[in-house]
Design an enzyme around this catalytic site. Structure first.
Site, PDB file in Angstrom:
ATOM      1  N   ARG A  61       0.833  -1.212   0.000  1.00 56.19           N
ATOM      2  CA  ARG A  61       0.000   0.000   0.000  1.00 56.19           C
ATOM      3  C   ARG A  61       0.866   1.260   0.000  1.00 56.19           C
ATOM      4  O   ARG A  61       0.527   2.254  -0.652  1.00 56.19           O
ATOM      5  CB  ARG A  61      -0.918  -0.010   1.231  1.00 56.19           C
ATOM      6  CG  ARG A  61      -1.880   1.154   1.273  1.00 56.19           C
ATOM      7  CD  ARG A  61      -2.990   0.917   2.296  1.00 56.19           C
ATOM      8  NE  ARG A  61      -3.994   1.949   2.269  1.00 56.19           N
ATOM      9  CZ  ARG A  61      -4.234   2.789   3.294  1.00 56.19           C
ATOM     10  NH1 ARG A  61      -3.527   2.703   4.406  1.00 56.19           N
ATOM     11  NH2 ARG A  61      -5.176   3.703   3.188  1.00 56.19           N
ATOM     12  N   HIS A  65       0.499   4.320  -2.573  1.00 50.86           N
ATOM     13  CA  HIS A  65       0.264   5.705  -2.152  1.00 50.86           C
ATOM     14  C   HIS A  65       1.420   6.618  -2.538  1.00 50.86           C
ATOM     15  O   HIS A  65       1.231   7.829  -2.683  1.00 50.86           O
ATOM     16  CB  HIS A  65      -0.014   5.759  -0.641  1.00 50.86           C
ATOM     17  CG  HIS A  65      -1.408   5.332  -0.294  1.00 50.86           C
ATOM     18  ND1 HIS A  65      -2.114   5.833   0.774  1.00 50.86           N
ATOM     19  CD2 HIS A  65      -2.239   4.449  -0.895  1.00 50.86           C
ATOM     20  CE1 HIS A  65      -3.311   5.267   0.816  1.00 50.86           C
ATOM     21  NE2 HIS A  65      -3.407   4.412  -0.179  1.00 50.86           N
TER      22      HIS A  65
END
Ligand code: HEM
Ligand code: NAG
Ligand code: NAG
Ligand code: NAG
Ligand code: NAG
Ligand code: NAG
Ligand code: NAG
Ligand code: NAG
Ligand code: NAG
Ligand code: NAG
Ligand code: NAG
Length: 355
Positions: A61, A65
Site C-alpha cells: 500500500r 500511495h
C-alpha cells in the site's frame, strides 16, 4: 593528475554523455553500481515480515500511495516538506493507517552501508512491495528501477489524487485513468485487498448505508458493528482483516467475496455494482493465474507513474528527509559517469585517488 586535470576530465566526460534516453526504468539497474541492493532489501523485508506479517500489505500500500501522489518518488516517506506545510504522511488517506516506514529505513540503512548514495528510496519501496508480493503470494516479478527521489510532499496532493473507501466506481476509474491505469487495471490492483487490514472509520459509516440498500451481508455488518464503536466520528485503532477467510494470502479470494456481499469497503463493493467492471471481477474469481499475471504487470505499470530518472531529483540519504544540500559529487558528476566508474562505492575521495 591535479584538481584542474580532474575537472577538465569531468567536463569532457559530461560533453560525451548521452543526455536523452534516460527516461526508461531498467530491470537490474543496480547490477554494477550496487549488485546486492535487491538482496539487501529482500533481507530487511523478510526479517520484518517474520516478526509482523502485516508488514507485507503495509509495504504494498505504501508503494501505491507513493506512486499516485507526485509519481513514484518516495514523497510519501518524507516527514518534513522543505517548502513548508503538511506532508502527504499526515493526510487522512495516509494517517494513521500507512505502515512499514521503519522497514524502508532498515533496508535503506543496509543499502547505504553497502553502496553509499546510490540506491533511491523510491526504488527501495518498489523492491519492498515486490518482495511483499513474493512473501504473501509466492510468486515473483522483476522490478524495473532507476527512480529518483523527490523533494516535495504536500498533504493536499494525497487528498486530491488517492481514491478513498467512499469512492464510486466512476471516481475510482477516473483517478486511475489520471495515472495512466485502465479500468481493468484498477480492478486488478484492488485485488491487493485480499491481504491486510482496515480501520473502522474507513468502512463503518458507509456500510450502514449498504445494509439499508442490501449490498452488504447483514451477518457481516453485524460482526463489524460489534467490533467498532457505535459512534463513527470517534477515532479508534480497531482494525479488521479485509479478506475474512484468507487474510494473509495474496490469492483471488477478494473477487470471490464481492458477489457474496462480503466486500469490506463501499469502494470494493462498487466493482460488482458497475456493469463495465463486474465481468473482470468474475474472470479473476474464476481464474487465479489470470489475475496473478495481470497483477504483476499492473504493479510494474503503477511503478512507472510519473517517475524521475537520470539527473532529476536526488538519491535521498535518509528516506524521511531531503538531502541537506546537493553534495559535491551530485553537482559535478552525472549519475551515468558514477555508475561506470564506481563499482562499490564512489565518493569524491575515491575519484581523486582514481585520477
Ligand atoms: C481502488 C481504489 C482503492 C481504495 C479506495 C483503497 C482503499 C483502502 C482502504 C480504505 C484501506 C484500509 C486503510 C485502513 O483503514 O487501514 C486499504 C488498505 C489496503 N490497500 Fe487499498 N485502496 C485502493 C486500491 C489499492 C491498490 C491499488 C493497492 C495496491 C496496489 C492497495 C493496497 C492496499 C493494501 C495492501 C491494504 C492493506 C494495508 C495494511 O494492511 O496496512 N489498495 N485500501
Ligand atoms: C542486470 O542483470 C540481469 C541478469 O543478468 C539482466 O537480465 C539485466 O538486463 C541486467 N540489467 C542491466 C541494466 O544491466
Ligand atoms: C515487531 O513487530 C511489532 C508489532 O507487531 C513491533 O512493535 C516491533 O517493533 C517489531 N520488532 C522488530 C524487531 O521489528
Ligand atoms: C526541489 O528540487 C528542484 C530541482 O530538482 C528545485 O528546483 C527546487 O527548488 C527544490 N525544492 C525544494 C523545496 O527543495
Ligand atoms: C520468492 O523469492 C525468492 C528469492 O528471490 C525466490 O527464490 C523464490 O523463487 C520466489 N518465490 C517464487 C514462488 O517465485
Ligand atoms: C488528476 O491529477 C492531477 C495532477 O495530480 C490532479 O490535480 C487532479 O485533481 C487529478 N484528477 C482526478 C480526477 O483525480
Ligand atoms: C465517508 O463518508 C461519510 C459520510 O459522508 C463520512 O462521514 C466519512 O468520514 C467518509 N469516510 C472517509 C474515509 O472518507
Ligand atoms: C461522537 O464522537 C465525537 C468525537 O469524539 C463527539 O464529538 C460526539 O459528541 C460523539 N457523538 C455521540 C452521539 O456520542
Ligand atoms: C461504470 O463505470 C464506468 C467507468 O468505467 C462509468 O463510465 C459508468 O458511468 C459506470 N456506470 C454506473 C452505472 O455507475
Ligand atoms: C487462466 O488464465 C491463464 C493465464 O491467462 C490461461 O493460460 C489459462 O488458460 C486460464 N485457464 C482457464 C481454465 O481458462
Ligand atoms: C532520518 O531523519 C529522521 C528525521 O530527521 C531522523 O529522526 C532519523 O534519525 C534519521 N535517520 C538516520 C539513519 O539518520
Amino acid at each position: 593528475m591535479g584538481t584542474m586535470g580532474l575537472l577538465a576530465l569531468v567536463a569532457t566526460v559530461c560533453l560525451l554523455l548521452p543526455t536523452q534516453n534516460r527516461a526508461q526504468l531498467q530491470v537490474g539497474f543496480y547490477n554494477r553500481s550496487c549488485p546486492n541492493a535487491e538482496a539487501l532489501v529482500r533481507q530487511a523485508v523478510t526479517a520484518a515480515f517474520a516478526n509482523n506479517s502485516g508488514i507485507a500489505p503495509g509495504l504494498i500500500r505504501l508503494h501505491f500511495h507513493d506512486c499516485f501522489v507526485r509519481g513514484c518518488d518516495a514523497s510519501v516517506l518524507l516527514s518534513v516538506n522543505p517548502g513548508g506545510g503538511d506532508t502527504e504522511r499526515v493526510a487522512e488517506p495516509n494517517n494513521p493507517s500507512l505502515r512499514g516506514f521503519e522497514v524502508i529505513d532498515a533496508a535503506k540503512a543496509a543499502v547505504e552501508a553497502a553502496c553509499p548514495r546510490t540506491v533511491s528510496c523510491a526504488d527501495i519501496l518498489a523492491f519492498a512491495a515486490r518482495d511483499s508480493v513474493n512473501l504473501t503470494g509466492n510468486y515473483l516479478y522483476a522490478v524495473p528501477a532507476g527512480r529518483r527521489d523527490g523533494n516535495v510532499s504536500r498533504a493536499d496532493d494525497a487528498r486530491e489524487n488517492l481514491p478513498g473507501p467512499n469512492s464510486t466506481a466512476t471516481l475510482l476509474v477516473e483517478r486511475f485513468k489520471n495515472k495512466t491505469l485502465t479500468a481493468e487495471e484498477m480492478v486488478v490492483l484492488s485485488g491487493s485487498h485480499t491481504i491486510g487490514r482496515s480501520h473502522c472509520d474507513s468502512f463503518l459509516f458507509r456500510n450502514r448505508e449498504r445494509l439499508a440498500s442490501g449490498t452488504i451481508s447483514p451477518a457481516y455488518q453485524a460482526l463489524l458493528e460489534a467490533l467498532c464503536p457505535a459512534n463513527t466520528s470517534q477515532f479508534t485503532p480497531v482494525t479488521t482483516d479485509m479478506d475474512l477467510s484468507t487474510p494473509a494470502v495474496l490469492d483471488n479470494n477478494y473477487y470471490k467475496l464481492l458477489p457474496l456481499n462480503l466486500g469490506l469497503h463501499f469502494s470494493d463493493d462498487q466493482l460488482i455494482r458497475n456493469a463495465t467492471l463486474a465481468p473482470s471481477v468474475s474472470a479473476f474469481a474464476a481464474n487465479e493465474t489470470l489475475w496473478k499475471d495481470k497483477f504483476a504487470a499492473a504493479m510494474i505499470k503503477m511503478g512507472n507513474i510519473e517517475v524521475m530518472t537520470g539527473n532529476q531529483g536526488e538519491v535521498r540519504l535518509n528516506c524521511s528527509v531531503v538531502n541537506p544540500s546537493s553534495s559535491m559529487i551530485e553537482m559535478i558528476l552525472p549519475a551515468g559517469f558514477r555508475r561506470w566508474h564506481c563499482s562499490r562505492r564512489c565518493g569524491l575521495h575515491e575519484l581523486i585517488i582514481m585520477s
